[in-house]
Design a protein around this motif. Structure first.
Motif, PDB file in Angstrom:
ATOM      1  N   ALA A 278      80.246  70.089  20.480  1.00 42.74           N
ATOM      2  CA  ALA A 278      79.511  69.958  19.224  1.00 42.74           C
ATOM      3  C   ALA A 278      78.110  70.527  19.349  1.00 42.74           C
ATOM      4  O   ALA A 278      77.615  71.226  18.454  1.00 42.74           O
ATOM      5  CB  ALA A 278      79.455  68.491  18.801  1.00 42.74           C
ATOM      6  N   ALA A 279      77.444  70.242  20.468  1.00 41.78           N
ATOM      7  CA  ALA A 279      76.083  70.745  20.672  1.00 41.78           C
ATOM      8  C   ALA A 279      76.061  72.262  20.748  1.00 41.78           C
ATOM      9  O   ALA A 279      75.164  72.918  20.215  1.00 41.78           O
ATOM     10  CB  ALA A 279      75.495  70.133  21.945  1.00 41.78           C
ATOM     11  N   GLN A 280      77.045  72.861  21.424  1.00 42.79           N
ATOM     12  CA  GLN A 280      77.079  74.315  21.557  1.00 42.79           C
ATOM     13  C   GLN A 280      77.378  74.991  20.212  1.00 42.79           C
ATOM     14  O   GLN A 280      76.816  76.045  19.900  1.00 42.79           O
ATOM     15  CB  GLN A 280      78.109  74.706  22.609  1.00 42.79           C
ATOM     16  N   ILE A 281      78.242  74.398  19.414  1.00 41.08           N
ATOM     17  CA  ILE A 281      78.524  74.942  18.080  1.00 41.08           C
ATOM     18  C   ILE A 281      77.264  74.877  17.222  1.00 41.08           C
ATOM     19  O   ILE A 281      76.894  75.844  16.536  1.00 41.08           O
ATOM     20  CB  ILE A 281      79.673  74.162  17.417  1.00 41.08           C
ATOM     21  N   PHE A 282      76.584  73.746  17.269  1.00 39.55           N
ATOM     22  CA  PHE A 282      75.362  73.558  16.499  1.00 39.55           C
ATOM     23  C   PHE A 282      74.317  74.594  16.889  1.00 39.55           C
ATOM     24  O   PHE A 282      73.664  75.213  16.037  1.00 39.55           O
ATOM     25  CB  PHE A 282      74.843  72.137  16.748  1.00 39.55           C
ATOM     26  N   PHE A 283      74.157  74.832  18.192  1.00 38.60           N
ATOM     27  CA  PHE A 283      73.174  75.817  18.647  1.00 38.60           C
ATOM     28  C   PHE A 283      73.571  77.229  18.249  1.00 38.60           C
ATOM     29  O   PHE A 283      72.732  78.022  17.824  1.00 38.60           O
ATOM     30  CB  PHE A 283      73.009  75.739  20.165  1.00 38.60           C
ATOM     31  N   GLY A 284      74.848  77.562  18.407  1.00 36.00           N
ATOM     32  CA  GLY A 284      75.290  78.914  18.077  1.00 36.00           C
ATOM     33  C   GLY A 284      74.988  79.282  16.641  1.00 36.00           C
ATOM     34  O   GLY A 284      74.545  80.398  16.345  1.00 36.00           O
ATOM     35  N   VAL A 285      75.196  78.334  15.727  1.00 34.50           N
ATOM     36  CA  VAL A 285      74.898  78.577  14.314  1.00 34.50           C
ATOM     37  C   VAL A 285      73.402  78.763  14.106  1.00 34.50           C
ATOM     38  O   VAL A 285      72.954  79.700  13.440  1.00 34.50           O
ATOM     39  CB  VAL A 285      75.428  77.417  13.453  1.00 34.50           C
ATOM     40  N   LEU A 286      72.595  77.870  14.684  1.00 35.74           N
ATOM     41  CA  LEU A 286      71.161  77.922  14.449  1.00 35.74           C
ATOM     42  C   LEU A 286      70.499  79.110  15.131  1.00 35.74           C
ATOM     43  O   LEU A 286      69.459  79.590  14.670  1.00 35.74           O
ATOM     44  CB  LEU A 286      70.517  76.619  14.917  1.00 35.74           C
ATOM     45  N   PHE A 287      71.076  79.594  16.222  1.00 39.20           N
ATOM     46  CA  PHE A 287      70.526  80.778  16.884  1.00 39.20           C
ATOM     47  C   PHE A 287      70.515  81.966  15.924  1.00 39.20           C
ATOM     48  O   PHE A 287      69.560  82.756  15.897  1.00 39.20           O
ATOM     49  CB  PHE A 287      71.340  81.098  18.131  1.00 39.20           C
ATOM     50  N   LEU A 288      71.559  82.087  15.111  1.00 36.55           N
ATOM     51  CA  LEU A 288      71.634  83.185  14.144  1.00 36.55           C
ATOM     52  C   LEU A 288      70.626  83.009  13.004  1.00 36.55           C
ATOM     53  O   LEU A 288      70.272  83.984  12.322  1.00 36.55           O
ATOM     54  CB  LEU A 288      73.041  83.274  13.560  1.00 36.55           C
ATOM     55  N   THR A 289      70.166  81.779  12.800  1.00 34.74           N
ATOM     56  CA  THR A 289      69.211  81.521  11.729  1.00 34.74           C
ATOM     57  C   THR A 289      67.896  82.250  11.955  1.00 34.74           C
ATOM     58  O   THR A 289      67.243  82.680  10.994  1.00 34.74           O
ATOM     59  CB  THR A 289      68.942  80.007  11.619  1.00 34.74           C
ATOM     60  N   VAL A 290      67.498  82.388  13.211  1.00 37.33           N
ATOM     61  CA  VAL A 290      66.170  82.926  13.529  1.00 37.33           C
ATOM     62  C   VAL A 290      65.984  84.356  13.016  1.00 37.33           C
ATOM     63  O   VAL A 290      65.049  84.626  12.246  1.00 37.33           O
ATOM     64  CB  VAL A 290      65.890  82.823  15.040  1.00 37.33           C
ATOM     65  N   PRO A 291      66.825  85.334  13.426  1.00 39.84           N
ATOM     66  CA  PRO A 291      66.603  86.692  12.919  1.00 39.84           C
ATOM     67  C   PRO A 291      66.765  86.813  11.411  1.00 39.84           C
ATOM     68  O   PRO A 291      66.033  87.573  10.764  1.00 39.84           O
ATOM     69  CB  PRO A 291      67.659  87.525  13.665  1.00 39.84           C
ATOM     70  N   VAL A 292      67.713  86.067  10.843  1.00 39.68           N
ATOM     71  CA  VAL A 292      67.899  86.138   9.390  1.00 39.68           C
ATOM     72  C   VAL A 292      66.663  85.600   8.672  1.00 39.68           C
ATOM     73  O   VAL A 292      66.171  86.201   7.700  1.00 39.68           O
ATOM     74  CB  VAL A 292      69.158  85.356   8.964  1.00 39.68           C
ATOM     75  N   SER A 293      66.122  84.478   9.135  1.00 36.46           N
ATOM     76  CA  SER A 293      64.930  83.907   8.506  1.00 36.46           C
ATOM     77  C   SER A 293      63.734  84.835   8.641  1.00 36.46           C
ATOM     78  O   SER A 293      62.921  84.959   7.708  1.00 36.46           O
ATOM     79  CB  SER A 293      64.605  82.543   9.135  1.00 36.46           C
ATOM     80  N   MET A 294      63.600  85.487   9.793  1.00 37.68           N
ATOM     81  CA  MET A 294      62.496  86.431   9.979  1.00 37.68           C
ATOM     82  C   MET A 294      62.594  87.584   8.995  1.00 37.68           C
ATOM     83  O   MET A 294      61.604  87.980   8.368  1.00 37.68           O
ATOM     84  CB  MET A 294      62.502  86.955  11.418  1.00 37.68           C
TER      85      MET A 294
END
Length: 403
Positions: A258-274
């Motif tokens: 669960a933790a790895q899935i949560f991180f994988g999704v949020l990792f992609l958030t960074v470049p998109v938000s930038m």
């Protein structure tokens, strides 16, 4: 003359060093609660309560939200009065770290809830002044960039959860200690070495600025508040119940998965938000991307509600997690554009922060009412409707001045 004009223009921008250190500190704030509330607390509750874990988590979310709401407004107001956010941030860091480690001793519901309330008080002593500090130091033309940088915060929180739950790496009790150490490492640098460029205009709004299109501004503030509340109800449900939802689909899912899935999704958030944040700055359109991301969140929740298997469920969650966190990161920065009173910025942000804390008890009630009868699919269907409403509210909003 040209050199003087360029010099004045340069003063209107905050230093990159401060922005980066500030983003690191906000990431530390996320590390303080994300792995605990998403993974460590549910795992501990499941081990203590077994089949009653959903109810226990609902109670914990309810009392924690009330404590966080009161503390965020109160400490924001106190930091307004003292006009120095840093001492409050440091005090909250120390107190919340001590209480997080103390939570290891909880072995019954009463003790767990009591320590959780105290921890929320200390945590918000740190988080509320930290949020207001951005309003004191970051000009509007860098708000989109700030929002993009703030996307690192949930990603860092998820990364810490993924690392801390690696099987055999740390015991359950040592995970709490590790979280406290990581938070201190992230927050202290901006307090010690930040040295933000002084921008007096951010600390003294003129009467004309306050009155400019005040009716439109108030309506926009209200729309942004309601829209964030609606999206946050959906996000809070996934935040608290991601682990249990995944296990309801596949009981073999572990806390590390669960933790790895949560991180994988949020990792992609960074470049998109930038990317989206820079687009907002260049085009001066802060509201439109927020409405679009709220709409996509609604579609993703419908997909999760209808998903027949784990693969499609995870695909739906990936889309929802990505766009909802882009929404929340950028919304946080743009909120500072519509709260023009610097003398009450901490208090006002505390009131806006109710959109982060009020969803927890609402989500808890909805979960208790819907999940036993309709399962998580019924809950996600309702949440999709709320996110869709947020989309409509934002896309039909009238801008106030250049907001």
């Amino acid at each position: 003359m040209a050199d003087q004009d360029s010099g004045r223009a340069a003063v209107k921008r905050q230093s990159t060093r401060f922005l980066l250190l500030y983003a690191l500190a906000v990431a530390g704030g996320a590390v303080a609660y994300v792995p605990f509330l998403t993974i460590l607390l549910p795992v501990r509750v499941e081990s203590m309560a077994g089949g009653e874990s959903v109810g226990w988590l609902a109670y914990a979310a309810f009392v924690g939200a009330i404590a966080a709401s009161v503390a965020n407004i109160g400490f924001g107001w106190l930091s307004d009065l003292t006009r120095d956010r840093r001492y409050w941030i440091l005090g909250g860091l120390v107190i919340s770290s001590i209480l997080l480690v103390a939570l290891r001793s909880a072995d019954d519901l009463a003790t767990l809830l009591g320590l959780l309330v105290l921890w929320q008080l200390g945590l918000n002593m740190m988080l509320s002044p930290l949020a207001a500090w951005a309003g004191d130091t970051v000009p509007d033309q860098q708000k989109g960039l700030l929002g993009g940088l703030l996307a690192f915060a949930p990603a860092m929180g998820a990364l810490s959860g993924a690392v801390l739950t690696i099987p055999g790496m740390l015991s359950a009790d040592m995970r709490m200690v590790a979280v406290a150490a990581i938070v201190a490492t992230c927050v202290l640098p901006v307090l010690l070495f930040g040295r933000p460029v002084a921008l007096p205009d951010l600390l003294a709004a003129t009467t004309s600025q306050r009155n400019l299109h005040s009716g439109d501004r108030r309506r926009l503030v209200a729309r942004m508040w309601v829209a964030r509340l609606l999206v946050q109800i959906a996000e809070a449900a996934l935040f608290a119940y991601l682990y249990l939802w995944l296990r309801s689909i596949n009981p073999d899912i572990g806390d590390d998965d669960a933790a790895q899935i949560f991180f994988g999704v949020l990792f992609l958030t960074v470049p998109v938000s930038m990317l989206v944040g820079r687009w907002m700055d260049r085009n001066d359109r802060p509201i439109f991307p927020l409405g679009i991301t709220a709409g996509i969140s609604a579609l993703a929740l419908l997909g999760m509600a209808a998903a027949p298997d784990l693969a499609l469920a995870l695909a739906g969650y990936a889309v929802f997690g990505l766009v909802s966190h882009v929404f929340l990161s950028l919304h946080t920065a743009q909120t500072l554009r519509v709260l023009p009173r610097p003398e009450s910025r901490g208090r006002d942000l505390g009131i806006f922060n109710l959109t982060n804390t009020v969803p927890s008890p609402i989500m808890s009630v909805l979960t208790i009412m819907l999940v036993p009868v309709f399962g998580f699919a019924g809950l996600f269907g309702l949440l999709a409707g709320l996110s869709g409403l947020a989309c409509v509210i934002l896309l039909t909003a009238k801008r106030a001045s250049k907001t």
